[in-house]
Scaffold this motif. Structure first.
Motif, PDB file in Angstrom:
ATOM      1  N   SER A 225     -19.786  -4.274  18.438  1.00  0.00           N
ATOM      2  CA  SER A 225     -20.630  -5.470  18.459  1.00  0.00           C
ATOM      3  C   SER A 225     -20.393  -6.328  17.226  1.00  0.00           C
ATOM      4  O   SER A 225     -19.976  -5.826  16.177  1.00  0.00           O
ATOM      5  CB  SER A 225     -22.102  -5.075  18.591  1.00  0.00           C
ATOM      6  OG  SER A 225     -22.720  -5.053  17.351  1.00  0.00           O
ATOM      7  N   VAL A 226     -20.606  -7.608  17.389  1.00  0.00           N
ATOM      8  CA  VAL A 226     -20.568  -8.553  16.265  1.00  0.00           C
ATOM      9  C   VAL A 226     -21.886  -9.327  16.278  1.00  0.00           C
ATOM     10  O   VAL A 226     -22.385  -9.707  17.342  1.00  0.00           O
ATOM     11  CB  VAL A 226     -19.370  -9.525  16.354  1.00  0.00           C
ATOM     12  CG1 VAL A 226     -18.059  -8.797  16.142  1.00  0.00           C
ATOM     13  CG2 VAL A 226     -19.338 -10.288  17.674  1.00  0.00           C
TER      14      VAL A 226
ATOM     15  N   LEU B 157     -14.993 -10.343  18.252  1.00  0.00           N
ATOM     16  CA  LEU B 157     -14.837  -9.001  18.837  1.00  0.00           C
ATOM     17  C   LEU B 157     -13.357  -8.640  18.930  1.00  0.00           C
ATOM     18  O   LEU B 157     -12.970  -7.487  18.710  1.00  0.00           O
ATOM     19  CB  LEU B 157     -15.475  -8.940  20.225  1.00  0.00           C
ATOM     20  CG  LEU B 157     -16.989  -8.711  20.261  1.00  0.00           C
ATOM     21  CD1 LEU B 157     -17.530  -8.941  21.665  1.00  0.00           C
ATOM     22  CD2 LEU B 157     -17.356  -7.304  19.786  1.00  0.00           C
ATOM     23  N   GLN B 158     -12.539  -9.658  19.239  1.00  0.00           N
ATOM     24  CA  GLN B 158     -11.089  -9.391  19.355  1.00  0.00           C
ATOM     25  C   GLN B 158     -10.463  -9.066  18.000  1.00  0.00           C
ATOM     26  O   GLN B 158      -9.410  -8.454  17.937  1.00  0.00           O
ATOM     27  CB  GLN B 158     -10.383 -10.590  20.002  1.00  0.00           C
ATOM     28  CG  GLN B 158     -10.639 -10.642  21.505  1.00  0.00           C
ATOM     29  CD  GLN B 158     -10.155 -11.905  22.164  1.00  0.00           C
ATOM     30  OE1 GLN B 158     -10.110 -12.966  21.536  1.00  0.00           O
ATOM     31  NE2 GLN B 158      -9.807 -11.812  23.434  1.00  0.00           N
TER      32      GLN B 158
ATOM     33  N   PHE C 134      -8.433  -6.417  23.052  1.00  0.00           N
ATOM     34  CA  PHE C 134      -8.717  -6.654  24.480  1.00  0.00           C
ATOM     35  C   PHE C 134      -8.525  -8.137  24.782  1.00  0.00           C
ATOM     36  O   PHE C 134      -8.554  -8.976  23.875  1.00  0.00           O
ATOM     37  CB  PHE C 134     -10.148  -6.225  24.840  1.00  0.00           C
ATOM     38  CG  PHE C 134     -11.219  -7.166  24.326  1.00  0.00           C
ATOM     39  CD1 PHE C 134     -11.751  -8.150  25.148  1.00  0.00           C
ATOM     40  CD2 PHE C 134     -11.684  -7.068  23.018  1.00  0.00           C
ATOM     41  CE1 PHE C 134     -12.727  -9.021  24.669  1.00  0.00           C
ATOM     42  CE2 PHE C 134     -12.653  -7.925  22.538  1.00  0.00           C
ATOM     43  CZ  PHE C 134     -13.188  -8.910  23.372  1.00  0.00           C
ATOM     44  N   THR C 135      -8.273  -8.424  26.049  1.00  0.00           N
ATOM     45  CA  THR C 135      -8.315  -9.818  26.507  1.00  0.00           C
ATOM     46  C   THR C 135      -9.375  -9.869  27.602  1.00  0.00           C
ATOM     47  O   THR C 135      -9.845  -8.817  28.068  1.00  0.00           O
ATOM     48  CB  THR C 135      -6.962 -10.285  27.105  1.00  0.00           C
ATOM     49  OG1 THR C 135      -6.773  -9.579  28.340  1.00  0.00           O
ATOM     50  CG2 THR C 135      -5.805 -10.012  26.163  1.00  0.00           C
TER      51      THR C 135
ATOM     52  N   LEU D  85     -19.480  -5.205  23.304  1.00  0.00           N
ATOM     53  CA  LEU D  85     -18.649  -4.569  24.335  1.00  0.00           C
ATOM     54  C   LEU D  85     -19.295  -3.241  24.670  1.00  0.00           C
ATOM     55  O   LEU D  85     -19.613  -2.460  23.758  1.00  0.00           O
ATOM     56  CB  LEU D  85     -17.241  -4.299  23.793  1.00  0.00           C
ATOM     57  CG  LEU D  85     -16.321  -5.499  23.588  1.00  0.00           C
ATOM     58  CD1 LEU D  85     -15.065  -5.069  22.828  1.00  0.00           C
ATOM     59  CD2 LEU D  85     -15.942  -6.140  24.915  1.00  0.00           C
ATOM     60  N   ILE D  86     -19.499  -2.963  25.944  1.00  0.00           N
ATOM     61  CA  ILE D  86     -20.198  -1.735  26.333  1.00  0.00           C
ATOM     62  C   ILE D  86     -19.804  -1.368  27.765  1.00  0.00           C
ATOM     63  O   ILE D  86     -19.299  -2.226  28.503  1.00  0.00           O
ATOM     64  CB  ILE D  86     -21.736  -1.935  26.187  1.00  0.00           C
ATOM     65  CG1 ILE D  86     -22.489  -0.610  26.130  1.00  0.00           C
ATOM     66  CG2 ILE D  86     -22.283  -2.844  27.275  1.00  0.00           C
ATOM     67  CD1 ILE D  86     -23.932  -0.741  25.610  1.00  0.00           C
ATOM     68  N   THR D  87     -20.012  -0.129  28.152  1.00  0.00           N
ATOM     69  CA  THR D  87     -19.778   0.251  29.549  1.00  0.00           C
ATOM     70  C   THR D  87     -21.049   0.865  30.136  1.00  0.00           C
ATOM     71  O   THR D  87     -21.957   1.220  29.389  1.00  0.00           O
ATOM     72  CB  THR D  87     -18.676   1.337  29.698  1.00  0.00           C
ATOM     73  OG1 THR D  87     -19.076   2.475  28.933  1.00  0.00           O
ATOM     74  CG2 THR D  87     -17.331   0.854  29.239  1.00  0.00           C
ATOM     75  N   LYS D  88     -21.076   0.962  31.445  1.00  0.00           N
ATOM     76  CA  LYS D  88     -22.176   1.686  32.087  1.00  0.00           C
ATOM     77  C   LYS D  88     -21.592   2.979  32.641  1.00  0.00           C
ATOM     78  O   LYS D  88     -20.512   2.979  33.214  1.00  0.00           O
ATOM     79  CB  LYS D  88     -22.801   0.859  33.211  1.00  0.00           C
ATOM     80  CG  LYS D  88     -23.909   1.607  33.896  1.00  0.00           C
ATOM     81  CD  LYS D  88     -24.827   0.736  34.716  1.00  0.00           C
ATOM     82  CE  LYS D  88     -25.955   1.577  35.281  1.00  0.00           C
ATOM     83  NZ  LYS D  88     -25.533   2.532  36.332  1.00  0.00           N
ATOM     84  N   GLU D  89     -22.353   4.070  32.441  1.00  0.00           N
ATOM     85  CA  GLU D  89     -21.856   5.377  32.864  1.00  0.00           C
ATOM     86  C   GLU D  89     -21.684   5.416  34.386  1.00  0.00           C
ATOM     87  O   GLU D  89     -22.508   4.893  35.115  1.00  0.00           O
ATOM     88  CB  GLU D  89     -22.815   6.482  32.428  1.00  0.00           C
ATOM     89  CG  GLU D  89     -22.201   7.852  32.534  1.00  0.00           C
ATOM     90  CD  GLU D  89     -23.055   8.906  31.864  1.00  0.00           C
ATOM     91  OE1 GLU D  89     -22.657   9.417  30.801  1.00  0.00           O
ATOM     92  OE2 GLU D  89     -24.142   9.171  32.398  1.00  0.00           O
TER      93      GLU D  89
END
Ligand code: UT7
Length: 313
Positions: free
Chosen positions: A178-179, A222-223, A228-229, A309-313
């Motif tokens: 995170s930023v 974040l980059q 990532f793109t 940036l995050i994901t969901k399980e």
């Protein structure tokens, strides 16, 4: 330091649906002006029995139910809000009491206006790492209708009420970063306790200029931390202030518009609630697959900005 992954989501929507045509009965405005300038058709306002607290509690209850975890395993409660029922106790402490959540854990509110939920995630991450907690409850909840000047057409047509919540897990292997930042400024102003009328005042044009810069800046920053793109990202969920701000960003970045979720048409701008509300709505529609990479972007009062940036399980 462990990152975070989203385990579950929940949301709460007030019962009173207010259309642009309804507002045209109150101030000199019309659906065409509001929709073409903002992408908003309608929003929800709390009725007399509802408040930031009831919304936050309902959203949190659903997120806990959807997670399948034991609520006694929650290691931290963070609410992002600028419209809690009380200046003190905090909204987080009230949700803790309403849902009988654990007591030996950090429980606090975060006010970073429309970036608040993403600030809240990062505070939760810090708390879980510091205390070796496993799960965190992070809520974004607002009852902005109670601080709207219903004679000011330049603000009262923009905002709405609602709440979203997530259960996150601290994990070593999480795709998370995170930023956070802020410019400092009163371009969106709400007076403090005991200070004159407590209405949202906003220099819309200045905030618009800030927002269209902040959005690509969050991605750029974040980059600088992660490789990532936008092609690597499955969904981009921005604060839902104005569809034109998101469209501007899509054009500037030559990005795929289908990746950018929008729901301000039926919720309006719900400040700290907008990103978790969008997450919960996408989740309900089964739009988020396990492991999808999510890019969340907030901007608003303060002038604060945040990217996660995050994901969901
Ligand atoms: O959540 C925090 C982040 N917030 C934001 O990102 C908000 C950013 N700002 C905005 O989204 C836009 O600036 C607004 C949607 C708030 C305003 O759009 P705008 O294109 O900047 O409009 P404006 O304020 O320049 O107003 C244009 C005209 C004015 O009339 P004149 O002076 O040109 O005759 C306003 O009086 O539109 C008038 N106007 C309205 N007319 C009908 C302002 N509000 C209304 C209204 N209905 N509700």
């Amino acid at each position: 330091m462990k990152g975070l992954k989203i385990i579950s989501t929940g949301s709460a929507i007030p019962s009173r649906n207010v259309t642009n045509d309804d507002l045209a009965q109150v101030v000199e405005t019309n659906d065409e002006w509001i929709f073409t300038r903002t992408g908003i058709h309608s929003r929800y306002f709390c009725n007399e029995e509802e408040s930031t607290l009831t919304l936050a509690t309902d959203a949190a209850r659903k997120a806990i139910e959807n997670s399948g975890i034991n609520k006694d395993d929650i290691g931290c409660i963070i609410c992002a809000t600028l419209s809690g029922d009380y200046a003190s106790p905090s909204l987080s402490c009230m949700v803790q009491a309403c849902l009988s959540l654990p007591q030996d854990i950090p429980v606090l509110d975060v006010n970073a206006a429309c970036s608040g939920f993403l600030y809240g995630l990062e505070v939760c991450r810090g708390m879980l790492n510091a205390t070796e907690g496993k799960y965190g409850l992070v809520i974004g909840a607002e009852q902005l209708s109670r601080i709207l000047d219903m004679q000011d057409r330049s603000t009262c047509v923009l905002f709405g009420d609602g709440a979203g919540a997530v259960i996150v897990e601290a994990a070593q292997d999480a795709y998370y970063d995170s930023v956070l930042g802020a410019k400092g400024g009163k371009q969106i102003l709400i007076n403090g306790i005991g200070n004159k009328a407590q209405y949202i005042e906003m220099d819309g044009k200045e905030v618009f200029k800030f927002a269209v810069d902040a959005l690509p800046k969050c991605i750029r920053k974040l980059q600088e931390k992660q490789t990532f793109t936008l092609d690597d990202i499955d969904h981009v969920i921005c604060h839902q202030a104005n569809s034109r701000i998101i469209d501007h960003c899509i054009k500037k970045l030559k990005a795929d518009p289908d990746k950018f979720y929008k729901n301000m048409d039926h919720f309006g701008n719900t400040s700290a609630a907008s990103i978790p509300l969008a997450l919960a709505e996408m989740d309900e529609k089964n739009m988020i697959k396990s492991g999808d990479k999510l890019l969340l972007i907030g901007f608003g009062g303060g002038l604060t900005w945040a990217g996660t940036l995050i994901t969901k399980e």
